[in-house]
Design an enzyme around this catalytic site. Structure first.
Site, PDB file in Angstrom:
ATOM      1  N   ALA A  72      34.339  38.218  32.112  1.00 12.12           N
ATOM      2  CA  ALA A  72      34.586  37.908  33.752  1.00 12.12           C
ATOM      3  C   ALA A  72      35.962  37.320  33.803  1.00 12.12           C
ATOM      4  CB  ALA A  72      33.516  36.672  34.049  1.00 12.12           C
ATOM      5  N   ASP A  73      36.441  37.184  35.140  1.00  7.12           N
ATOM      6  CA  ASP A  73      37.698  36.637  35.230  1.00  7.12           C
ATOM      7  C   ASP A  73      37.872  36.071  36.594  1.00  7.12           C
ATOM      8  OD1 ASP A  73      40.633  35.966  34.300  1.00  7.12           O
ATOM      9  OD2 ASP A  73      40.902  37.021  36.460  1.00  7.12           O
ATOM     10  N   THR A  74      38.180  34.657  36.724  1.00  7.80           N
ATOM     11  CA  THR A  74      38.237  33.917  37.949  1.00  7.80           C
ATOM     12  C   THR A  74      39.528  33.584  38.337  1.00  7.80           C
ATOM     13  OG1 THR A  74      36.054  33.130  37.305  1.00  7.80           O
ATOM     14  CG2 THR A  74      37.590  32.080  39.342  1.00  7.80           C
ATOM     15  N   GLY A 109      35.983  38.383  38.978  1.00  6.42           N
ATOM     16  CA  GLY A 109      35.411  39.866  38.675  1.00  6.42           C
ATOM     17  C   GLY A 109      34.375  39.850  37.479  1.00  6.42           C
TER      18      GLY A 109
END
Length: 189
Positions: A72-74, A109
């Site tokens: 994940a990436d925020t 994502g």
């Protein structure tokens, strides 16, 4: 209902993502690889979050993993600016000053990879901040850890408690993992 049939790996150093997966009742191991988080400048905020999540996932795709890997990436976006993790206290102070009294967007994502199969999705939450004072910003920077958080804040800690007036969308997305969308994706993967 999701039934865990393969081992899960959470490819993230984030203690918040680990807490969220535990709260979902999932059994998983933590394994991560350092991935350079650059992206093409022309991408939208949602595309950036997905692009980086996929880069993280692809670091595992060539190993023939039996496990399903979650990455994940925020990112935080405000007025066309992408606000990642602050490099230092001055950077955190600038970011929080910009977010004060405004509405911003948080994008996460998420990629799932198992053997040769890759699925990526994102979620977006709007966050309303009340005006925060320079003293409140300094208190937060000096007493909490804004340096590992996109936009320099965590919704689940002191600043989130005193500054967030409302959100539209997923609370867990702002924490770094949209659990409801993840559960659905795992159920259908």
């Amino acid at each position: 209902m999701y039934k865990q049939t393969v081992p899960l790996i959470l490819a993230s150093k984030s203690p918040r993502r680990q807490e969220l997966l535990q709260a979902m009742g999932l059994k998983f191991n933590v394994l991560f690889k350092d991935v350079e988080e650059s992206y093409p400048e022309y991408l939208s905020p949602a595309e950036i979050a997905c692009y980086i999540a996929e880069k993280k996932a692809l670091a595992f795709s060539d190993e023939g993993q039996e496990s399903l890997v979650i990455t994940a990436d925020t990112i935080v976006a405000y007025d066309g600016e992408i606000m990642g993790k602050p490099a230092n206290a001055d950077s955190a102070r600038r970011m929080l000053g910009r977010l004060s009294g405004t509405v911003h967007q948080v994008y996460t994502g998420v990629s799932l990879v198992h053997k040769t199969r890759l699925q990526t999705f994102y979620d977006m939450t709007e966050v309303w901040f009340r005006e925060i004072t320079p003293e409140e910003i300094d208190h937060y920077i000096n007493n909490y850890n804004p340096f590992d958080k996109a936009g320099s804040y965590g919704i689940q800690d002191w600043l989130g408690f005193i500054a967030v007036e409302k959100i539209t969308g997923s609370y867990t997305n702002v924490m770094g993992l949209p659990t409801e969308k993840l559960y659905s994706a795992l159920s259908n993967f």
